[in-house]
Design a protein around this motif. Structure first.
Motif, PDB file in Angstrom:
ATOM      1  N   HIS A 153       0.840  -1.197   0.000  1.00 42.43           N
ATOM      2  CA  HIS A 153       0.000   0.000   0.000  1.00 42.43           C
ATOM      3  C   HIS A 153       0.879   1.251   0.000  1.00 42.43           C
ATOM      4  CE1 HIS A 153      -3.735   2.150   1.892  1.00 42.43           C
ATOM      5  NE2 HIS A 153      -3.244   2.793   0.852  1.00 42.43           N
ATOM      6  N   GLU A 154       1.844   1.272   0.891  1.00 38.89           N
ATOM      7  CA  GLU A 154       2.763   2.411   0.969  1.00 38.89           C
ATOM      8  C   GLU A 154       3.598   2.523  -0.308  1.00 38.89           C
ATOM      9  OE1 GLU A 154       5.093   5.616   2.287  1.00 38.89           O
ATOM     10  OE2 GLU A 154       3.140   4.850   2.931  1.00 38.89           O
ATOM     11  N   TYR A 156       2.900   1.702  -3.395  1.00 36.76           N
ATOM     12  CA  TYR A 156       2.144   2.249  -4.528  1.00 36.76           C
ATOM     13  C   TYR A 156       1.776   3.718  -4.311  1.00 36.76           C
ATOM     14  CZ  TYR A 156       1.707  -2.094  -7.157  1.00 36.76           C
ATOM     15  OH  TYR A 156       1.968  -3.206  -7.914  1.00 36.76           O
ATOM     16  N   LEU A 157       1.617   4.134  -3.071  1.00 36.50           N
ATOM     17  CA  LEU A 157       1.417   5.565  -2.808  1.00 36.50           C
ATOM     18  C   LEU A 157       2.673   6.345  -3.190  1.00 36.50           C
ATOM     19  CD1 LEU A 157      -0.500   5.618   0.610  1.00 36.50           C
ATOM     20  CD2 LEU A 157      -1.397   6.233  -1.646  1.00 36.50           C
ATOM     21  N   ARG A 158       3.832   5.805  -2.831  1.00 32.46           N
ATOM     22  CA  ARG A 158       5.091   6.455  -3.184  1.00 32.46           C
ATOM     23  C   ARG A 158       5.274   6.494  -4.704  1.00 32.46           C
ATOM     24  NH1 ARG A 158       9.973   5.240   0.984  1.00 32.46           N
ATOM     25  NH2 ARG A 158       8.811   5.298   2.942  1.00 32.46           N
ATOM     26  N   SER A 183      -2.984  16.261  -4.027  1.00 30.46           N
ATOM     27  CA  SER A 183      -3.536  15.629  -2.821  1.00 30.46           C
ATOM     28  C   SER A 183      -4.879  14.970  -3.116  1.00 30.46           C
ATOM     29  CB  SER A 183      -3.693  16.663  -1.697  1.00 30.46           C
ATOM     30  OG  SER A 183      -2.434  17.148  -1.289  1.00 30.46           O
ATOM     31  N   LYS A 186      -4.117  11.846  -5.020  1.00 31.25           N
ATOM     32  CA  LYS A 186      -3.538  10.863  -4.097  1.00 31.25           C
ATOM     33  C   LYS A 186      -4.611  10.240  -3.218  1.00 31.25           C
ATOM     34  CE  LYS A 186       0.045  10.324  -0.560  1.00 31.25           C
ATOM     35  NZ  LYS A 186       1.094  11.012   0.226  1.00 31.25           N
ATOM     36  N   TRP A 189      -6.458   7.690  -5.263  1.00 36.22           N
ATOM     37  CA  TRP A 189      -5.596   6.524  -5.460  1.00 36.22           C
ATOM     38  C   TRP A 189      -5.514   5.695  -4.175  1.00 36.22           C
ATOM     39  CZ3 TRP A 189      -3.949   2.913  -8.230  1.00 36.22           C
ATOM     40  CH2 TRP A 189      -2.724   2.270  -8.061  1.00 36.22           C
ATOM     41  N   ASN A 190      -5.467   6.371  -3.039  1.00 36.60           N
ATOM     42  CA  ASN A 190      -5.428   5.683  -1.746  1.00 36.60           C
ATOM     43  C   ASN A 190      -6.701   4.849  -1.544  1.00 36.60           C
ATOM     44  OD1 ASN A 190      -4.358   5.084   0.890  1.00 36.60           O
ATOM     45  ND2 ASN A 190      -5.801   6.567   1.724  1.00 36.60           N
ATOM     46  N   LEU A 193      -6.511   1.779  -3.736  1.00 40.05           N
ATOM     47  CA  LEU A 193      -5.603   0.784  -3.178  1.00 40.05           C
ATOM     48  C   LEU A 193      -6.252   0.010  -2.031  1.00 40.05           C
ATOM     49  CD1 LEU A 193      -2.168   2.666  -3.099  1.00 40.05           C
ATOM     50  CD2 LEU A 193      -2.746   0.660  -4.473  1.00 40.05           C
TER      51      LEU A 193
END
Length: 332
Positions: A153-154, A156-158, A183, A186, A189-190, A193
């Protein structure tokens, strides 16, 4: 460079995927006369590639170390190689230095152990693993799998942030590059995910590294196109695929083994490798360069007989002159 030049040997060991996934990570096959073979070990099949090259000049050194790479400019095995020679009073000193640069795994993707409980390290310790019951192993495997899901998860956020920064640097006149706009993208996208990862049913830790990019690609690209505009679609796709290739390359390197053998003129005087009959040998794995550079260096000295001879003649001449001076003074 000395007349006899310097021979450098290369060897790579890994599984079939490392050689056939389309990424040319080995040196140029023609320049290095690369050969490949398959070795059947007790518990696995190992693919081995090995070759060597004779470096005939300083310009040739850098040419020899131009590893093959994909067409994506963010994917490569970065290295810095240097070979220098320096004349000293009794001969010539040579210095070889090769730095294999870090893959920056934790910086780019996050530290896995920030998400996986520390107790799960017991799964990687054979002695501790053998002492655990099947129930204890199953419990730790479940914790490990859940931690890896959170790490992905982290990761793919990066990735979204990294691709966005690269796209912005390539297209300076994007319509909207504000932090607020990103933002919002993001946040969407979050949410995507979370929905995707929550539906995963992973019974074994060995399955948590499966490639999810094919499933996630449409949503990922959609969020970036929304804020960058459709004119940037092709660029976003190229950069996103390059970043994915880079990740796969890094993961493939983790279980690879490397062996470098270097022959230098004269006698090896200092090195951080192992001295062998052929010269100097270095052995390391791909995991050794995940988060830090790996430096290979060696120093050698080749004596010059004519320089030594001239020095001896000069010393004898000086001693003789000194002796004659002493005799004359004693005679006064």
């Amino acid at each position: 460079m000395p007349d006899e030049s310097v021979r450098i040997a290369y060897e790579m060991r890994g599984d079939r995927v490392d050689f056939e996934d389309g990424h040319e990570l080995m040196p140029d096959s023609l320049t290095w006369n690369m050969k490949r073979e398959v070795v059947e070990e007790e518990d696995r099949t190992v693919h081995v590639a090995h070759g060597s090259v004779v470096v005939k000049g300083f310009d040739h050194l850098n040419q020899a170390f131009q590893w093959g790479r994909t067409s994506k400019d963010t994917v490569n095995l970065k290295q810095t190689a240097e070979l220098t020679e320096r004349s000293v009073i009794f001969g010539t000193a040579y210095k070889f230095n090769l730095t294999l640069h870090s893959r920056r795994f934790n910086d780019l993707y996050g530290n896995i152990w920030d998400f996986v409980p520390e107790e799960c390290r017991a799964l990687q310790d054979r002695d501790l693993y053998d002492e655990m019951s099947s129930e204890e192993v199953s419990l730790l495997e479940n914790k490990f799998a859940l931690g890896i899901i959170q790490w992905n998860h982290e990761r793919y956020l990066r990735r979204l942030a990294r691709v966005w920064e690269i796209v912005k640097s390539r297209v300076p006149d994007l319509p909207d590059t504000s932090s607020t706009t990103f933002s919002i993208a993001k946040g969407g996208w979050n949410d995507d995910l979370r929905g995707y990862l929550n539906q995963l049913d992973i019974p074994s830790p060995s399955l948590v590294y499966l490639n999810w990019w094919d499933d996630l690609r449409p949503q990922f690209l959609g969020h970036l196109v929304d804020i960058a505009g459709v004119d940037s679609t092709n660029l976003i796709i190229r950069v996103s695929e390059a970043v994915e290739d880079e990740y796969r390359t890094t993961m493939d390197l983790k279980d690879d083994a490397f062996r470098f053998v270097l022959s230098m003129p004269g006698k090896i005087t200092d090195t951080n490798g192992k001295r062998v009959e052929e010269g100097v040998e270095w052995n390391f794995s791909g995991s050794d360069i995940l988060n830090q550079d790996r430096e290979l260096y060696a120093l050698s000295f080749e004596p010059s007989l004519w320089r030594i001879g001239i020095f001896i003649v000069l010393v004898l001449f000086v001693l003789r002159r000194f002796k004659n001076i002493v005799k004359r003074r004693k005679g006064i």
